[in-house]
Design a protein around this motif. Structure first.
Motif, PDB file in Angstrom:
ATOM      1  N   PHE A 409       0.823  -1.206   0.000  1.00 14.14           N
ATOM      2  CA  PHE A 409       0.000   0.000   0.000  1.00 14.14           C
ATOM      3  C   PHE A 409       0.864   1.265   0.000  1.00 14.14           C
ATOM      4  O   PHE A 409       0.472   2.285  -0.564  1.00 14.14           O
ATOM      5  CB  PHE A 409      -0.917   0.017   1.221  1.00 14.14           C
ATOM      6  N   LYS A 410       2.008   1.184   0.605  1.00 10.04           N
ATOM      7  CA  LYS A 410       2.856   2.365   0.768  1.00 10.04           C
ATOM      8  C   LYS A 410       3.658   2.695  -0.488  1.00 10.04           C
ATOM      9  O   LYS A 410       3.848   3.876  -0.821  1.00 10.04           O
ATOM     10  CB  LYS A 410       3.819   2.118   1.940  1.00 10.04           C
ATOM     11  N   GLU A 411       4.099   1.691  -1.207  1.00 11.00           N
ATOM     12  CA  GLU A 411       5.082   1.928  -2.264  1.00 11.00           C
ATOM     13  C   GLU A 411       4.612   1.575  -3.665  1.00 11.00           C
ATOM     14  O   GLU A 411       5.285   1.913  -4.632  1.00 11.00           O
ATOM     15  CB  GLU A 411       6.361   1.132  -1.954  1.00 11.00           C
ATOM     16  N   SER A 412       3.483   0.897  -3.801  1.00 12.40           N
ATOM     17  CA  SER A 412       3.065   0.445  -5.130  1.00 12.40           C
ATOM     18  C   SER A 412       2.751   1.613  -6.050  1.00 12.40           C
ATOM     19  O   SER A 412       2.245   2.661  -5.624  1.00 12.40           O
ATOM     20  CB  SER A 412       1.845  -0.462  -5.021  1.00 12.40           C
ATOM     21  N   GLU A 413       3.006   1.422  -7.322  1.00 15.78           N
ATOM     22  CA  GLU A 413       2.764   2.457  -8.325  1.00 15.78           C
ATOM     23  C   GLU A 413       1.264   2.636  -8.558  1.00 15.78           C
ATOM     24  O   GLU A 413       0.507   1.669  -8.643  1.00 15.78           O
ATOM     25  CB  GLU A 413       3.442   2.043  -9.632  1.00 15.78           C
ATOM     26  N   VAL A 414       0.841   3.904  -8.661  1.00 12.06           N
ATOM     27  CA  VAL A 414      -0.553   4.211  -8.949  1.00 12.06           C
ATOM     28  C   VAL A 414      -0.768   4.129 -10.458  1.00 12.06           C
ATOM     29  O   VAL A 414      -0.154   4.870 -11.222  1.00 12.06           O
ATOM     30  CB  VAL A 414      -0.936   5.612  -8.435  1.00 12.06           C
ATOM     31  N   THR A 415      -1.632   3.220 -10.889  1.00 17.50           N
ATOM     32  CA  THR A 415      -1.898   3.056 -12.318  1.00 17.50           C
ATOM     33  C   THR A 415      -3.191   3.728 -12.755  1.00 17.50           C
ATOM     34  O   THR A 415      -3.386   3.993 -13.930  1.00 17.50           O
ATOM     35  CB  THR A 415      -1.964   1.558 -12.670  1.00 17.50           C
ATOM     36  N   ASP A 416      -4.094   3.985 -11.807  1.00 20.60           N
ATOM     37  CA  ASP A 416      -5.355   4.633 -12.152  1.00 20.60           C
ATOM     38  C   ASP A 416      -5.924   5.267 -10.892  1.00 20.60           C
ATOM     39  O   ASP A 416      -5.706   4.764  -9.777  1.00 20.60           O
ATOM     40  CB  ASP A 416      -6.337   3.610 -12.732  1.00 20.60           C
ATOM     41  N   ALA A 417      -6.655   6.369 -11.050  1.00 19.97           N
ATOM     42  CA  ALA A 417      -7.249   7.047  -9.899  1.00 19.97           C
ATOM     43  C   ALA A 417      -8.425   7.890 -10.371  1.00 19.97           C
ATOM     44  O   ALA A 417      -8.409   8.445 -11.471  1.00 19.97           O
ATOM     45  CB  ALA A 417      -6.220   7.928  -9.201  1.00 19.97           C
ATOM     46  N   TYR A 418      -9.458   7.974  -9.529  1.00 20.73           N
ATOM     47  CA  TYR A 418     -10.595   8.843  -9.828  1.00 20.73           C
ATOM     48  C   TYR A 418     -11.276   9.221  -8.524  1.00 20.73           C
ATOM     49  O   TYR A 418     -11.205   8.503  -7.528  1.00 20.73           O
ATOM     50  CB  TYR A 418     -11.579   8.171 -10.782  1.00 20.73           C
ATOM     51  N   LYS A 434       2.486  -5.209  -5.248  1.00 22.84           N
ATOM     52  CA  LYS A 434       3.425  -6.315  -5.142  1.00 22.84           C
ATOM     53  C   LYS A 434       2.707  -7.596  -4.732  1.00 22.84           C
ATOM     54  O   LYS A 434       3.165  -8.694  -5.012  1.00 22.84           O
ATOM     55  CB  LYS A 434       4.509  -5.979  -4.109  1.00 22.84           C
ATOM     56  N   LEU A 435       1.570  -7.452  -4.037  1.00 25.96           N
ATOM     57  CA  LEU A 435       0.779  -8.601  -3.610  1.00 25.96           C
ATOM     58  C   LEU A 435      -0.573  -8.558  -4.299  1.00 25.96           C
ATOM     59  O   LEU A 435      -1.157  -7.483  -4.474  1.00 25.96           O
ATOM     60  CB  LEU A 435       0.585  -8.585  -2.086  1.00 25.96           C
ATOM     61  N   ASP A 436      -1.089  -9.700  -4.660  1.00 27.14           N
ATOM     62  CA  ASP A 436      -2.394  -9.775  -5.310  1.00 27.14           C
ATOM     63  C   ASP A 436      -3.511  -9.645  -4.279  1.00 27.14           C
ATOM     64  O   ASP A 436      -3.355  -9.970  -3.110  1.00 27.14           O
ATOM     65  CB  ASP A 436      -2.537 -11.114  -6.042  1.00 27.14           C
ATOM     66  N   GLY A 437      -4.647  -9.169  -4.755  1.00 31.54           N
ATOM     67  CA  GLY A 437      -5.853  -9.172  -3.927  1.00 31.54           C
ATOM     68  C   GLY A 437      -6.007  -7.986  -3.002  1.00 31.54           C
ATOM     69  O   GLY A 437      -6.879  -7.986  -2.139  1.00 31.54           O
ATOM     70  N   LEU A 438      -5.170  -6.946  -3.134  1.00 32.01           N
ATOM     71  CA  LEU A 438      -5.266  -5.789  -2.246  1.00 32.01           C
ATOM     72  C   LEU A 438      -6.008  -4.654  -2.945  1.00 32.01           C
ATOM     73  O   LEU A 438      -5.836  -4.413  -4.136  1.00 32.01           O
ATOM     74  CB  LEU A 438      -3.875  -5.293  -1.833  1.00 32.01           C
ATOM     75  N   SER A 439      -6.826  -3.944  -2.187  1.00 29.87           N
ATOM     76  CA  SER A 439      -7.502  -2.749  -2.701  1.00 29.87           C
ATOM     77  C   SER A 439      -7.848  -1.858  -1.523  1.00 29.87           C
ATOM     78  O   SER A 439      -7.896  -2.312  -0.374  1.00 29.87           O
ATOM     79  CB  SER A 439      -8.769  -3.116  -3.489  1.00 29.87           C
ATOM     80  N   GLY A 440      -8.103  -0.579  -1.813  1.00 28.63           N
ATOM     81  CA  GLY A 440      -8.427   0.346  -0.738  1.00 28.63           C
ATOM     82  C   GLY A 440      -8.884   1.676  -1.281  1.00 28.63           C
ATOM     83  O   GLY A 440      -8.890   1.920  -2.492  1.00 28.63           O
ATOM     84  N   VAL A 441      -9.272   2.554  -0.377  1.00 28.38           N
ATOM     85  CA  VAL A 441      -9.738   3.893  -0.729  1.00 28.38           C
ATOM     86  C   VAL A 441      -8.821   4.915  -0.063  1.00 28.38           C
ATOM     87  O   VAL A 441      -8.494   4.798   1.124  1.00 28.38           O
ATOM     88  CB  VAL A 441     -11.196   4.109  -0.274  1.00 28.38           C
ATOM     89  N   ALA A 442      -8.416   5.915  -0.840  1.00 28.61           N
ATOM     90  CA  ALA A 442      -7.546   6.976  -0.316  1.00 28.61           C
ATOM     91  C   ALA A 442      -8.370   8.234  -0.067  1.00 28.61           C
ATOM     92  O   ALA A 442      -9.211   8.608  -0.881  1.00 28.61           O
ATOM     93  CB  ALA A 442      -6.427   7.270  -1.305  1.00 28.61           C
ATOM     94  N   THR A 443      -8.147   8.881   1.072  1.00 26.33           N
ATOM     95  CA  THR A 443      -8.817  10.137   1.403  1.00 26.33           C
ATOM     96  C   THR A 443      -7.767  11.229   1.525  1.00 26.33           C
ATOM     97  O   THR A 443      -6.730  11.043   2.172  1.00 26.33           O
ATOM     98  CB  THR A 443      -9.594  10.009   2.724  1.00 26.33           C
ATOM     99  N   VAL A 444      -8.038  12.358   0.904  1.00 25.62           N
ATOM    100  CA  VAL A 444      -7.070  13.457   0.883  1.00 25.62           C
ATOM    101  C   VAL A 444      -6.994  14.120   2.253  1.00 25.62           C
ATOM    102  O   VAL A 444      -8.015  14.344   2.912  1.00 25.62           O
ATOM    103  CB  VAL A 444      -7.463  14.492  -0.186  1.00 25.62           C
ATOM    104  N   VAL A 445      -5.786  14.419   2.671  1.00 23.11           N
ATOM    105  CA  VAL A 445      -5.554  15.172   3.902  1.00 23.11           C
ATOM    106  C   VAL A 445      -5.232  16.604   3.510  1.00 23.11           C
ATOM    107  O   VAL A 445      -4.295  16.851   2.743  1.00 23.11           O
ATOM    108  CB  VAL A 445      -4.389  14.567   4.709  1.00 23.11           C
ATOM    109  N   SER A 446      -6.008  17.548   4.006  1.00 19.92           N
ATOM    110  CA  SER A 446      -5.815  18.951   3.640  1.00 19.92           C
ATOM    111  C   SER A 446      -4.605  19.519   4.368  1.00 19.92           C
ATOM    112  O   SER A 446      -4.584  19.572   5.601  1.00 19.92           O
ATOM    113  CB  SER A 446      -7.065  19.768   3.984  1.00 19.92           C
ATOM    114  N   PRO A 447      -3.602  19.964   3.650  1.00 17.42           N
ATOM    115  CA  PRO A 447      -2.371  20.424   4.309  1.00 17.42           C
ATOM    116  C   PRO A 447      -2.507  21.775   4.981  1.00 17.42           C
ATOM    117  O   PRO A 447      -1.715  22.115   5.849  1.00 17.42           O
ATOM    118  CB  PRO A 447      -1.375  20.489   3.136  1.00 17.42           C
ATOM    119  N   ASN A 448      -3.521  22.580   4.596  1.00 17.68           N
ATOM    120  CA  ASN A 448      -3.620  23.920   5.167  1.00 17.68           C
ATOM    121  C   ASN A 448      -4.643  24.006   6.293  1.00 17.68           C
ATOM    122  O   ASN A 448      -5.034  25.073   6.700  1.00 17.68           O
ATOM    123  CB  ASN A 448      -3.988  24.924   4.067  1.00 17.68           C
ATOM    124  N   VAL A 449      -5.108  22.834   6.783  1.00 17.22           N
ATOM    125  CA  VAL A 449      -6.099  22.831   7.856  1.00 17.22           C
ATOM    126  C   VAL A 449      -5.567  22.155   9.106  1.00 17.22           C
ATOM    127  O   VAL A 449      -5.857  22.565  10.230  1.00 17.22           O
ATOM    128  CB  VAL A 449      -7.398  22.122   7.383  1.00 17.22           C
TER     129      VAL A 449
END
Length: 741
Positions: A409-418, A434-449
């Motif tokens: 999750f930390k180092e894998s290349e991002v191939t698609d995002a929406y 690097k491992l099969d079967g992993l998925s997740g959702v990313a939430t943006v952290v606001s740097p100015n808050v």
């Protein structure tokens, strides 16, 4: 036929023929013709043949269904001596792994030993219930290539009272072998579980075997003319090794010593001092006589003589004392980490064991009926071993707890995002993992808050840190990461978020509306340094929450009254077992209640379930915002899940009784290993808040986002830990040693 009475006849004075009396003629007229009789005989013979053929087909179909189901690789095969004639003979024992699908027979039974039943040792006047036998023999099987493989084997079939701590079962032998295959430790010998037909046994020895397994609790009653048996390959040059003790770890021992001890711990084996064996050829431990492995916790926690209790406590002392757990082989730790992580694509160890047991439809019902709780308990011990390993060997580094899962999750290349949700700024990522079967959702952290305005993504991240630092391990993998806009999708997302960024209020507006988030003993102060960093503007700060495997979102508890009674010491483990609560489930609940308190979560309506175990979900609602309230003891004393209370609506009741129950001590059960781990952190000169700070500062840019608020977060967490230890002491004075389970 009788000879009829006849006399000469005359026509015109000439004798022409003999006439017979009417009585004789009637008999002749009544006689059926010979052809009719022959036809009747033919039809009778045809009917008999058809009946025999139908019976043969019916028996063949029943035998196929019962002993050779499609899912089965363990077949009970009748006497097939003629099939083995003329094939090439080789010596091998590895073929015993696949006794299924081959034609086999047992020959030359010898060294017969009836099972010694010890399940009534406390009362010599009571006859123990059970039966069984063990013997050696030769198994001759014909492989698909036409080879005759002859193997010397040990055969065991034993049935005893398994609710007794001295209960033995040959079914535990095969489950232990399956666990060895799941872990890849290579400790057990090639083995199979078969249904042994009595018709395959000949001579006096056969009768002795039949009598030995003839009792009310054997599975002979289920299979009628057969019985299940564990068949294991014979090992030459095998001898007993000195009794297992913690000091043996410091002396000369077999090369696979720490693999062996780890397996005994995970399998909860109660082996006697003379049941440890090593191969003289390579000085490696070999596991045989495993009929007291995979012992359920409800049995291993029974009252028993001290020397029996030490068989189990000696394992934890050997593995977790003096840093011995750090010597567990790296390959085994890596395998356990991937299987244990809730966000992994690899099934847990307990789930893999269940799958192997279920492979044979004929025997699986027997295996699952015996000790059904061992699979989740196995996962529980795997989790504890990894928590101790991370605590003692990896300096509390949360990034290493989940091994390759975290790294992916930390180092894998991002191939698609929406963008999934513009308002919550959630991004669905497709990673080249690097491992099969992993998925997740990313939430943006606001740097100015920072944390002036509540950011659920950061709440989830900090909850993950506390979960792994304490070894509770009830959350999915959560990763903080900075994404570089190195593809078109991320560039488009950053452009969209930049346009949305104007709608985010600055910290002055947030303070005016009293929407500040409080972490410690005092209100969080806005940092005067919260100016967007030039570096941060070129990166996308996100928190990725991994998707959990075989996840059930809402698992509602039942028999809440019985659960309340248990946690306030008015009901025992055995009382809850009647309500179909396993001991592992109760331990998981105790850990989740504690985690809710530490991460300051005032409301929980349900828990989740990943595979076999309960998990903590919805932790983006943690770190409750209320001015000057670092400790809400009611979250610990009166868990919201049990009492249906949302303490954020009743902040002034945080130090009062638990509503209608009118008691202050409504939760006085805590998992012993979790509490000991937290205490050990303080004994090392650390606090949980300090370790949280180390985790935050190890992430590039995260401490800059938090600014001065990090100190308030640490202080609030440490205040809750201080209250926890004080409360456990109060519970111990009230209820005694049963507080830690």
């Amino acid at each position: 036929l009788t000879q009829p009475s006849c006399r000469p006849g005359h026509t015109h004075g000439h004798p022409v023929f003999r006439t017979c009396s009417g009585r004789g003629l009637s008999k002749i007229r009544d006689m059926p013709r010979l052809s009719v009789m022959i036809n009747r005989i033919k039809w009778c013979m045809l009917g008999v043949c058809v009946t025999l053929l139908l019976c043969h087909i019916l028996l063949a179909v029943m035998d196929k269904l019962a002993l050779n189901s499609p899912a089965s690789r363990l077949n009970s095969v009748r006497e097939r001596i003629e099939d083995a004639a003329g094939c090439r003979r080789v010596e091998a024992s590895e073929s015993l792994e696949n006794l299924a699908g081959t034609k086999w027979q047992i020959k030359d039974i010898r060294d017969i030993k009836p099972a010694t039943i010890h399940t009534a040792i406390e009362n010599p006047d009571v006859k123990p219930i059970g039966c069984g036998i063990a013997f050696t023999a030769d198994v001759e099987q014909t492989t698909e290539t036409g080879e005759c493989v002859t193997s010397k084997v040990a055969v065991k079939s034993v049935f005893t009272n398994l609710s007794h701590y001295q209960g033995e079962s040959h079914l535990r032998e095969i489950k232990t072998h399956y666990l060895d295959r799941v872990l890849g430790t290579g400790l057990t010998v090639p083995s199979s579980l078969v249904v042994l037909p009595f018709s395959a046994l000949k001579g006096e020895r056969a009768e002795e075997v039949k009598r030995a397994v003839d009792c009310d609790i054997s599975d002979k009653a289920l299979f009628k003319t057969e019985v299940t048996a564990y068949v294991a390959g014979w090992v030459n040059n095998l001898g007993t090794f000195p009794k297992l003790t913690p000091s043996l770890a410091e002396r000369i021992h077999p090369d696979n010593f720490f693999t062996y001890v780890s397996f005994l711990y995970i399998a909860n084996c109660m082996k006697s001092g003379h049941s440890h064996f090593a191969n003289a050829n390579d000085l490696h431990y070999v596991m045989i006589d495993n009929d007291r492995c995979l012992l359920p916790e409800k049995v291993s926690s029974l009252e028993m003589p001290l020397h029996y209790r030490k068989r189990l406590t000696r394992l934890t002392s050997t593995l977790f004392r003096d840093g011995h757990v750090c010597s567990v082989p790296a390959y085994l730790i890596e395998h356990l980490q991937v299987a244990n992580a809730a966000s992994s694509g690899t099934p847990s160890v307990g789930s893999q064991l269940r799958k192997m047991v279920a492979a044979n439809e004929t025997t699986s019902r027997l295996l699952f009926r015996e000790d059904p709780e061992i699979y989740e308990e196995t996962d529980g011990r795997v989790s504890t071993l990894l928590a101790e390993y991370n605590h003692r060997c990896e300096a509390h580094d949360v990034s290493k707890f989940d091994g390759e899962v975290y790294t992916s999750f930390k180092e894998s290349e991002v191939t698609d995002a929406y963008l999934v949700d513009d308002k919550e700024q959630e991004i669905k990522l497709k990673l080249k993992l690097k491992l099969d079967g992993l998925s997740g959702v990313a939430t943006v952290v606001s740097p100015n808050v920072g944390m002036i305005a509540a950011q659920p993504a950061l709440a989830e991240l900090f909850a993950f840190y506390v979960d792994r630092l304490t070894g509770i391990n009830k959350m999915p993998t959560v990763v903080y990461r900075q994404l570089h806009p190195d593809n078109a999708e991320l560039k488009d997302i950053m452009t969209s978020l930049a346009n949305l960024d104007h709608s985010i209020p600055d910290y002055h507006t947030t303070l005016t509306e009293s929407k500040l988030l409080v972490w410690g003993n005092e209100s969080a102060k806005p940092s005067q340094n919260h100016v967007p960093s030039p570096v941060a503007l070129k990166k996308l700060n996100v928190v990725i929450v991994g998707k959990m495997k075989r996840f059930h979102t809402k698992v509602h508890i039942h028999h809440e009254g019985s659960l309340r009674d248990f946690f306030r010491h008015e009901a025992s483990f055995r009382d809850l077992e009647k309500s179909h609560y396993s001991r592992q489930t109760l331990l998981d609940l105790a850990d989740i209640f504690l985690l809710d308190f530490l991460m300051h979560r005032p409301d929980r309506k349900h828990v989740g379930k990943s595979e076999l175990r309960l998990v903590s979900t919805g932790n983006d609602q943690a770190w409750w915002a209320y001015p000057n309230l670092a400790v809400c003891s009611a979250i610990l004393r009166c868990p919201p899940l049990l009492y249906k209370m949302d303490w954020s609506h009743r902040p002034y009741w945080c130090n009062e009784t638990c509503g209608a129950d009118n008691t202050y001590f409504s939760n006085c059960r805590f998992r012993e290993t979790t509490v000991q781990r937290i205490r050990h952190i303080h004994e090392e000169g650390w606090t949980l808040g300090m370790l949280l700070e180390v985790s935050v500062k190890s992430e590039d840019g995260l401490s800059w986002i938090l600014g001065d608020e990090l100190t308030s977060i640490m202080d609030g967490l440490d205040a809750r830990v201080q209250y926890l230890m004080k409360y456990i002491g109060m519970c111990a004075r009230r209820h005694g040693a049963g507080v830690l389970v």
